[in-house]
Write a protein that holds these residues in place. Structure first.
Motif, PDB file in Angstrom:
ATOM      1  N   VAL A  94       0.839  -1.195   0.000  1.00  0.00           N
ATOM      2  CA  VAL A  94       0.000   0.000   0.000  1.00  0.00           C
ATOM      3  C   VAL A  94       0.879   1.252   0.000  1.00  0.00           C
ATOM      4  N   LEU A 124      -6.285   8.510  -1.437  1.00  0.00           N
ATOM      5  CA  LEU A 124      -7.219   7.594  -0.771  1.00  0.00           C
ATOM      6  C   LEU A 124      -8.662   7.881  -1.183  1.00  0.00           C
ATOM      7  N   ASP A 165      -7.733  13.500  -2.441  1.00  0.00           N
ATOM      8  CA  ASP A 165      -7.920  12.800  -1.158  1.00  0.00           C
ATOM      9  C   ASP A 165      -6.641  12.079  -0.722  1.00  0.00           C
ATOM     10  N   LEU A 175       0.484   4.162  -2.715  1.00  0.00           N
ATOM     11  CA  LEU A 175       0.201   5.537  -2.307  1.00  0.00           C
ATOM     12  C   LEU A 175       1.287   6.490  -2.786  1.00  0.00           C
ATOM     13  N   GLU A 189       0.941   7.193  -6.473  1.00  0.00           N
ATOM     14  CA  GLU A 189      -0.175   8.101  -6.779  1.00  0.00           C
ATOM     15  C   GLU A 189       0.139   9.527  -6.312  1.00  0.00           C
ATOM     16  N   THR A 225     -12.955   5.564   8.333  1.00  0.00           N
ATOM     17  CA  THR A 225     -11.969   4.533   8.005  1.00  0.00           C
ATOM     18  C   THR A 225     -10.553   5.102   8.088  1.00  0.00           C
ATOM     19  N   ALA A 226     -10.368   6.326   7.591  1.00  0.00           N
ATOM     20  CA  ALA A 226      -9.050   6.961   7.659  1.00  0.00           C
ATOM     21  C   ALA A 226      -8.612   7.155   9.106  1.00  0.00           C
ATOM     22  N   THR A 245      -5.413   5.331  10.817  1.00  0.00           N
ATOM     23  CA  THR A 245      -4.383   6.149  11.460  1.00  0.00           C
ATOM     24  C   THR A 245      -4.157   5.699  12.903  1.00  0.00           C
ATOM     25  N   VAL A 267     -12.060   6.351   0.495  1.00  0.00           N
ATOM     26  CA  VAL A 267     -11.855   5.977   1.898  1.00  0.00           C
ATOM     27  C   VAL A 267     -12.488   7.079   2.738  1.00  0.00           C
TER      28      VAL A 267
END
Length: 172
Positions: A35, A138, A135, A39, A42, A145-146, A150, A141
């Motif tokens: 992930v 993300l 975002d 990330l 992106e 959920t974030a 975290t 998301v």
């Protein structure tokens, strides 16, 4: 092109046959690492039109957050949790691009301050707007959920001595 199978699920299956007591932890770590790659890719695509990497964006954003728009080089490394050589390399590139200036601290000429320029401030605001619009890589998301992600990652970071356990926790 997406794969037609999940390689982490396959690795988990293999681990389950050999080391079942560690299969879930292996899959969790491998998932986090993958992930992170996705990330960063992106984020880099979002920042590329601005001529920034995530490291240079973070340095500019940090300087823009300060009251005076400047910090000692050592503090930048400490706050961004990177090696001093990485800070020097990042600030060198930003300085060549006219986004940052360096100067000796007036009270101690051995200390070097990095200061954001007006062009750097303008660029980081535009790049921040682009990352916010994306975002932060993300999309889809939701906030709940974030926050949960975290908080979970914070527990792992805390156990890894990334910061003092008594540090402020806005997600508690």
């Amino acid at each position: 092109m997406p794969l037609d199978f999940d390689p982490i699920a396959e690795a988990h299956r293999q681990w389950q046959m050999r080391w079942p007591e560690h299969a879930d932890q292996m899959a969790a770590v491998t998932s986090v690492m993958r992930v992170q790659q996705l990330l960063l890719g992106e984020i880099d695509r979002t920042l590329k039109p601005f001529g920034l990497t995530f490291a240079s964006f973070e340095a500019l954003r940090l300087l823009a957050f300060t009251r005076e728009g400047e910090l000692p080089m050592g503090k930048i490394g400490e706050r961004l949790m990177v090696h001093p050589a990485s800070v020097t390399n990042t600030v060198d590139k930003l300085e060549r691009a006219g986004m940052v200036r360096r100067r000796s601290a007036p009270e101690d000429r051995r200390r070097v301050l990095a200061s954001i320029t007006p062009d750097g401030r303008d660029l980081v605001e535009k790049a921040t707007a682009a990352l916010n619009a994306a975002d932060f890589a993300l999309p889809g998301v939701d906030r709940e959920t974030a926050v949960a992600l975290t908080a979970l990652l914070r527990r792992i970071r805390e156990r890894g001595n990334d910061f003092d356990a008594a540090a402020h926790d806005p997600w508690a």
